[in-house]
Design a protein around this motif. Structure first.
Motif, PDB file in Angstrom:
ATOM      1  N   UNK A  60      36.499  52.032  51.372  1.00 37.61           N
ATOM      2  CA  UNK A  60      36.362  52.032  49.910  1.00 37.61           C
ATOM      3  C   UNK A  60      36.138  50.608  49.409  1.00 37.61           C
ATOM      4  N   UNK A  61      35.071  50.417  48.658  1.00 42.00           N
ATOM      5  CA  UNK A  61      34.774  49.124  48.035  1.00 42.00           C
ATOM      6  C   UNK A  61      34.832  49.285  46.525  1.00 42.00           C
ATOM      7  N   UNK A  62      35.674  48.463  45.867  1.00 40.20           N
ATOM      8  CA  UNK A  62      35.776  48.481  44.408  1.00 40.20           C
ATOM      9  C   UNK A  62      35.277  47.150  43.858  1.00 40.20           C
ATOM     10  N   UNK A  63      34.376  47.211  42.903  1.00 38.54           N
ATOM     11  CA  UNK A  63      33.888  46.006  42.242  1.00 38.54           C
ATOM     12  C   UNK A  63      34.262  46.038  40.764  1.00 38.54           C
ATOM     13  N   UNK A 112      40.917  49.526  51.578  1.00 36.14           N
ATOM     14  CA  UNK A 112      40.141  49.316  50.353  1.00 36.14           C
ATOM     15  C   UNK A 112      39.999  47.828  50.080  1.00 36.14           C
ATOM     16  N   UNK A 113      38.829  47.441  49.598  1.00 41.17           N
ATOM     17  CA  UNK A 113      38.572  46.069  49.165  1.00 41.17           C
ATOM     18  C   UNK A 113      38.327  46.089  47.662  1.00 41.17           C
ATOM     19  N   UNK A 114      39.051  45.250  46.940  1.00 40.45           N
ATOM     20  CA  UNK A 114      38.846  45.099  45.501  1.00 40.45           C
ATOM     21  C   UNK A 114      38.216  43.734  45.265  1.00 40.45           C
ATOM     22  N   UNK A 115      37.001  43.720  44.749  1.00 40.58           N
ATOM     23  CA  UNK A 115      36.262  42.470  44.527  1.00 40.58           C
ATOM     24  C   UNK A 115      36.332  42.077  43.055  1.00 40.58           C
ATOM     25  N   UNK A 116      37.095  41.026  42.777  1.00 41.14           N
ATOM     26  CA  UNK A 116      37.191  40.495  41.412  1.00 41.14           C
ATOM     27  C   UNK A 116      36.754  39.030  41.391  1.00 41.14           C
ATOM     28  N   UNK A 120      32.152  53.848  47.146  1.00 35.63           N
ATOM     29  CA  UNK A 120      32.368  52.788  46.168  1.00 35.63           C
ATOM     30  C   UNK A 120      32.916  53.269  44.836  1.00 35.63           C
ATOM     31  N   UNK A 121      33.451  52.282  44.112  1.00 33.76           N
ATOM     32  CA  UNK A 121      33.846  52.431  42.714  1.00 33.76           C
ATOM     33  C   UNK A 121      33.443  51.150  41.997  1.00 33.76           C
ATOM     34  N   UNK A 122      32.836  51.280  40.831  1.00 37.45           N
ATOM     35  CA  UNK A 122      32.512  50.125  39.992  1.00 37.45           C
ATOM     36  C   UNK A 122      33.168  50.331  38.634  1.00 37.45           C
ATOM     37  N   UNK A 123      34.093  49.453  38.303  1.00 37.06           N
ATOM     38  CA  UNK A 123      34.746  49.497  36.989  1.00 37.06           C
ATOM     39  C   UNK A 123      34.135  48.432  36.095  1.00 37.06           C
ATOM     40  N   UNK A 124      33.563  48.864  34.986  1.00 31.90           N
ATOM     41  CA  UNK A 124      33.089  47.911  33.984  1.00 31.90           C
ATOM     42  C   UNK A 124      34.193  47.714  32.952  1.00 31.90           C
ATOM     43  N   UNK A 125      34.599  46.473  32.778  1.00 33.23           N
ATOM     44  CA  UNK A 125      35.635  46.144  31.801  1.00 33.23           C
ATOM     45  C   UNK A 125      35.067  45.172  30.775  1.00 33.23           C
ATOM     46  N   UNK A 126      35.642  45.187  29.585  1.00 35.53           N
ATOM     47  CA  UNK A 126      35.252  44.235  28.545  1.00 35.53           C
ATOM     48  C   UNK A 126      35.810  42.855  28.873  1.00 35.53           C
ATOM     49  N   UNK A 127      35.435  41.851  28.084  1.00 35.58           N
ATOM     50  CA  UNK A 127      35.972  40.510  28.280  1.00 35.58           C
ATOM     51  C   UNK A 127      37.498  40.541  28.176  1.00 35.58           C
ATOM     52  N   UNK A 128      38.130  39.659  28.918  1.00 35.09           N
ATOM     53  CA  UNK A 128      39.586  39.581  28.879  1.00 35.09           C
ATOM     54  C   UNK A 128      40.037  38.741  27.683  1.00 35.09           C
TER      55      UNK A 128
END
Length: 253
Positions: free
Chosen positions: A90-93, A53-57, A124-132
């Motif tokens: 698996x690609x996660x963005x 899996x690759x997690x792209x942050x 794929x998986x795309x997680x939308x998160x709010x501002x940190x």
């Protein structure tokens, strides 16, 4: 599981790396320091051999839509192509809440990223998160007018970067899931109030003024577009909890 983290030394990336290692996963950090160049696409295939899996942050400091689109377009294209060749499953963005409803400025690049990932050949998986919570620190004194710090008029639902990192690892363990529930913090706040709290915590001086940004992006920041809607997953750490941590670290005693 072997997990590669693109942007593994950044604000969220370091929490992803820590959480993955804590769970016993083997972690590869994709960076120039480790012989990979995400923007140019060099060294990626070799680094991704055997990766599950690759997690792209990854991120870039810009408010230019053109610059953001170019950066995220290049990085995402190179990652997906290298994953295809290396056999990654698996690609996660990590994306942003509201990127689909306000594709302006920095968010324009996230919209491009989402499009490439969701139409690509890698599950794929795309997680939308709010501002940190850390966003308040990033914009403090970014724009000044003499002693005055200018902050865009913005309604935010800040989430702890640590919680985002942990959740991304959980999603990697779960496998490709498309668009899971958005992730946001437990409260809705004005960004100017967040920045003022941060400034007090670090001993900052000078007034902080709200300034409404023009155009569609400014309107989206003001009207709650970048806050989570019904069905979102909510983190537990409040912004005031995070500020208390900052205050403790800044306390010379």
């Amino acid at each position: 599981m072997r997990i590669a983290v693109a942007g593994g030394t950044g604000t969220v990336g370091r929490y992803v790396v820590d959480a993955a290692r804590l769970q016993g996963h083997e972690v590869t950090i994709l960076s120039r320091a480790t012989g990979t160049d995400l923007a140019a696409g060099t060294g990626l295939i070799e680094a991704l051999r055997g990766t599950e899996a690759v997690i792209d942050v990854t991120s870039i400091s810009t408010q230019s839509g053109t610059v953001s689109e170019k950066f995220f377009g290049a990085v995402t294209h190179h990652l997906l192509e290298a994953e295809r060749v290396a056999g990654v499953g698996h690609h996660l963005s990590l994306s942003i809440v509201g990127s689909d409803r306000a594709p302006f400025g920095y968010y324009a690049g996230k919209a491009v990223q989402e499009q490439l990932v969701s139409t690509g050949s890698i599950p794929w998986t795309i997680l939308r998160a709010a501002q940190f919570h850390e966003f308040a620190a990033q914009i403090y004194k970014q724009i000044t007018l003499g002693p005055v710090s200018l902050v865009p008029t913005m309604i935010s639902q800040p989430v702890a970067a640590r919680e985002v990192g942990r959740h991304l690892v959980e999603l990697a363990e779960h496998g490709p899931s498309g668009r899971p529930a958005d992730l946001a913090g437990p409260e809705v706040l004005r960004m100017a109030d967040m920045v003022r709290s941060y400034a007090r915590a670090v001993g900052g001086r000078g007034p902080i003024w709200e300034v409404p940004l023009p155009g569609g992006f400014g309107r989206a920041l003001r009207d709650g577009t970048v806050t989570a809607g019904p069905g979102a997953m909510l983190g537990t750490q409040t912004f005031s909890d995070w500020i208390a941590e900052i205050s403790t670290r800044e306390d010379p005693a």
